[in-house]
Design a protein around this motif. Structure first.
Motif, mmCIF file in Angstrom:
data_model
loop_
_atom_site.group_PDB
_atom_site.id
_atom_site.type_symbol
_atom_site.label_atom_id
_atom_site.label_comp_id
_atom_site.label_asym_id
_atom_site.label_seq_id
_atom_site.Cartn_x
_atom_site.Cartn_y
_atom_site.Cartn_z
ATOM 1 N N ASP A 58 -44.891 -21.361 -14.734
ATOM 2 C CA ASP A 58 -46.307 -21.272 -14.356
ATOM 3 C C ASP A 58 -46.626 -20.062 -13.507
ATOM 4 O O ASP A 58 -47.764 -19.844 -13.126
ATOM 5 N N TRP A 59 -45.608 -19.296 -13.168
ATOM 6 C CA TRP A 59 -45.874 -18.145 -12.297
ATOM 7 C C TRP A 59 -46.564 -17.031 -13.053
ATOM 8 O O TRP A 59 -46.129 -16.656 -14.148
ATOM 9 N N GLU A 60 -47.635 -16.517 -12.497
ATOM 10 C CA GLU A 60 -48.297 -15.378 -13.130
ATOM 11 C C GLU A 60 -48.051 -14.129 -12.315
ATOM 12 O O GLU A 60 -48.434 -14.079 -11.151
ATOM 13 N N PRO A 61 -47.419 -13.121 -12.943
ATOM 14 C CA PRO A 61 -47.187 -11.883 -12.203
ATOM 15 C C PRO A 61 -48.530 -11.274 -11.811
ATOM 16 O O PRO A 61 -49.490 -11.376 -12.574
ATOM 17 N N PRO A 62 -48.596 -10.648 -10.635
ATOM 18 C CA PRO A 62 -49.856 -10.037 -10.212
ATOM 19 C C PRO A 62 -50.283 -8.947 -11.187
ATOM 20 O O PRO A 62 -49.437 -8.316 -11.829
ATOM 21 N N ARG A 63 -51.589 -8.724 -11.284
ATOM 22 C CA ARG A 63 -52.125 -7.748 -12.253
ATOM 23 C C ARG A 63 -51.647 -6.331 -11.985
ATOM 24 O O ARG A 63 -51.181 -5.648 -12.868
ATOM 25 N N THR A 64 -51.787 -5.880 -10.717
ATOM 26 C CA THR A 64 -51.364 -4.514 -10.393
ATOM 27 C C THR A 64 -49.840 -4.454 -10.439
ATOM 28 O O THR A 64 -49.194 -5.158 -9.673
ATOM 29 N N PRO A 65 -49.296 -3.665 -11.344
ATOM 30 C CA PRO A 65 -47.850 -3.701 -11.527
ATOM 31 C C PRO A 65 -47.058 -3.331 -10.277
ATOM 32 O O PRO A 65 -45.999 -3.889 -10.042
ATOM 33 N N ALA B 1 -38.427 -6.503 -6.998
ATOM 34 C CA ALA B 1 -38.207 -6.860 -8.403
ATOM 35 C C ALA B 1 -37.303 -8.088 -8.498
ATOM 36 O O ALA B 1 -37.514 -8.968 -9.337
ATOM 37 N N ALA B 2 -36.292 -8.169 -7.626
ATOM 38 C CA ALA B 2 -35.401 -9.333 -7.635
ATOM 39 C C ALA B 2 -36.184 -10.598 -7.258
ATOM 40 O O ALA B 2 -35.985 -11.668 -7.835
ATOM 41 N N THR B 3 -37.090 -10.453 -6.309
ATOM 42 C CA THR B 3 -37.916 -11.594 -5.900
ATOM 43 C C THR B 3 -38.791 -12.037 -7.083
ATOM 44 O O THR B 3 -38.944 -13.235 -7.355
ATOM 45 N N ALA B 4 -39.323 -11.056 -7.794
ATOM 46 C CA ALA B 4 -40.132 -11.377 -8.966
ATOM 47 C C ALA B 4 -39.288 -12.067 -10.046
ATOM 48 O O ALA B 4 -39.763 -12.975 -10.724
ATOM 49 N N ASP B 5 -38.007 -11.651 -10.189
ATOM 50 C CA ASP B 5 -37.114 -12.324 -11.151
ATOM 51 C C ASP B 5 -36.988 -13.806 -10.815
ATOM 52 O O ASP B 5 -36.918 -14.652 -11.717
ATOM 53 N N ILE B 6 -36.907 -14.097 -9.530
ATOM 54 C CA ILE B 6 -36.763 -15.500 -9.112
ATOM 55 C C ILE B 6 -38.047 -16.267 -9.448
ATOM 56 O O ILE B 6 -38.015 -17.330 -10.071
ATOM 57 N N LEU B 7 -39.177 -15.681 -9.073
ATOM 58 C CA LEU B 7 -40.453 -16.365 -9.308
ATOM 59 C C LEU B 7 -40.736 -16.537 -10.799
ATOM 60 O O LEU B 7 -41.338 -17.521 -11.223
ATOM 61 N N ALA B 8 -40.236 -15.568 -11.591
ATOM 62 C CA ALA B 8 -40.488 -15.622 -13.033
ATOM 63 C C ALA B 8 -39.741 -16.767 -13.707
ATOM 64 O O ALA B 8 -40.018 -17.100 -14.865
ATOM 65 N N LEU B 9 -38.810 -17.399 -12.999
ATOM 66 C CA LEU B 9 -38.134 -18.573 -13.564
ATOM 67 C C LEU B 9 -39.088 -19.768 -13.619
ATOM 68 O O LEU B 9 -38.838 -20.742 -14.319
ATOM 69 N N ASP B 10 -40.154 -19.671 -12.858
ATOM 70 C CA ASP B 10 -41.169 -20.716 -12.880
ATOM 71 C C ASP B 10 -42.129 -20.405 -14.019
ATOM 72 O O ASP B 10 -42.823 -19.404 -13.992
#
Ligand code: HEC
Length: 332
Positions: free
Chosen positions: A185-192, A174-183
């Motif tokens: 253009d980043w699209e979170p993967p479909r499967t939660p 989740a922390a890694t996703a927080d970092i990527l979400a700062l971009d």
């Protein structure tokens, strides 16, 4: 007076408080001092011009002589580093700043970085003490005692000016996703449940088996059980090669045993000179749970046929006391 919390207490608290606390918010580039720092290769780098350099930045603080949380935090950061993959060094930068720049030299930082597998795009930095002090204050690391320093990450996107904090001690995917979400253009993967390749939301999450949750949260970043040396020794068989009382003391107070000159602690320290086994402030129950988990895992692994690595020391344990721990109960 506040009692000194154990590290796991601190982790639990950090996880609830800091999951992603909204602060600090928006910071333009003019907010940051352009501090001159030295990285682990002895290169001089400016904080704004060379390190932030228009990228997504992940910043944390540590110091080499730290007896407790830094090693674990760095080991967990190494996991995030791995998951962020090739973007680190391109549009993402990881900045780990020493809180004892007067002591930590680039050469020592290089050995430390190597022990955690840090490469391209992950900088371990030291510098002039007063300047580092000013920088850390600006970045919100304002503790007055080393032992109270923050163990979370400050993450931000220089281009959008958005900065926030995320925990290193909670769910790392989740922390890694927080970092990527700062971009943007980043699209979170479909499967939660699946955030990234190789990182699912329950990696590093608490496990139900006694001792296993503690192990995966506090130890697995540095130790494997049966998968070889990581930052510290492989703990498969450790309950066969050390006696129970020694393990109880070592897991609870490794620093004290080293200071007292315990021969095994001294030898281990020589074999793993760069990173030190942290002191967690664990209670007896937790230490005992960890030991039973290590022992159960050792017995489980000894039963499995493995190529070429018959561990001679353990054969007298084979075939008895297996508690029916089967491979299915084990998630690694
Ligand atoms: C930051 C990395 C790190 C973390 C986290 C960590 N260790 Fe260690 N551990 C080490 C290192 C490195 C050594 C080798 C001794 C040294 O250099 O201090 C070690 C040594 C040990 C040993 C002695 C191994 C032997 O062969 O006798 C045991 C047991 C151990 N650790 C258990 C644990 C447990 C249990 C946890 C979690 C509560 C844990 N460690 C967390 C780095 C770590």
């Amino acid at each position: 007076m506040i009692r000194r919390r154990s590290l796991f207490g601190a982790i639990a608290l950090a996880t609830t408080l800091a999951a992603t606390s909204a602060l600090p918010g928006r910071w333009g580039l003019d907010y940051f001092p352009n501090t001159s720092l030295l990285d682990q290769e002895g290169q001089e780098l400016r904080f704004v011009d060379d390190l932030l350099d228009g990228r997504i930045a992940v910043v944390n603080f540590f110091y080499l002589d730290c007896p407790d949380i830094c090693g674990l935090a760095t080991a967990r950061m190494a996991k995030v580093y791995e998951w962020l993959g090739e973007r680190v060094g391109e549009d993402i930068v990881i900045i780990s700043i020493s809180l004892t720049p007067e002591r930590d030299t680039p050469e020592e930082l290089a050995a430390y970085a190597e022990a955690f597998g840090a490469g391209e795009g992950w900088y371990f930095l030291t510098g002039e003490p007063e300047e580092v002090e000013e920088l850390r204050y600006k970045l919100g690391e304002r503790s007055t005692r080393l032992s109270d320093h923050r163990s979370d990450m400050l993450i931000g996107n220089v281009a959008t000016g958005e900065w926030r904090r995320t925990s290193l001690m909670g769910n790392l995917a989740a922390a890694t996703a927080d970092i990527l979400a700062l971009d943007p253009d980043w699209e979170p993967p479909r499967t939660p449940a699946k955030v990234l390749d190789g990182a699912t939301l329950d990696s590093f999450a608490e496990k139900s088996r006694v001792g296993e949750g503690l192990f995966s949260k506090g130890c697995a970043a540095c130790h494997s059980i049966g998968a070889g040396v990581r930052v510290g020794p492989d703990l498969e068989g450790v309950t066969l090669r050390r006696d129970h009382d020694w393990l109880m003391r070592y897991i609870r107070t490794p620093d004290r045993m080293l200071a007292e000159g315990d021969p095994i602690a001294v030898k281990l320290d020589q074999e793993y000179p760069t990173v030190r086994m942290p002191r967690f402030g664990l209670g007896e129950k937790d230490a005992a749970d960890l030991i039973s988990y290590l022992h159960a895992e050792t017995l489980r692994l000894e039963e499995l046929p493995r190529e070429g690595s018959a561990s001679d020391q353990a054969h007298n344990m084979d075939g008895k006391d297996t508690h029916g721990n089967d491979a299915a109960g084990h998630a690694h």
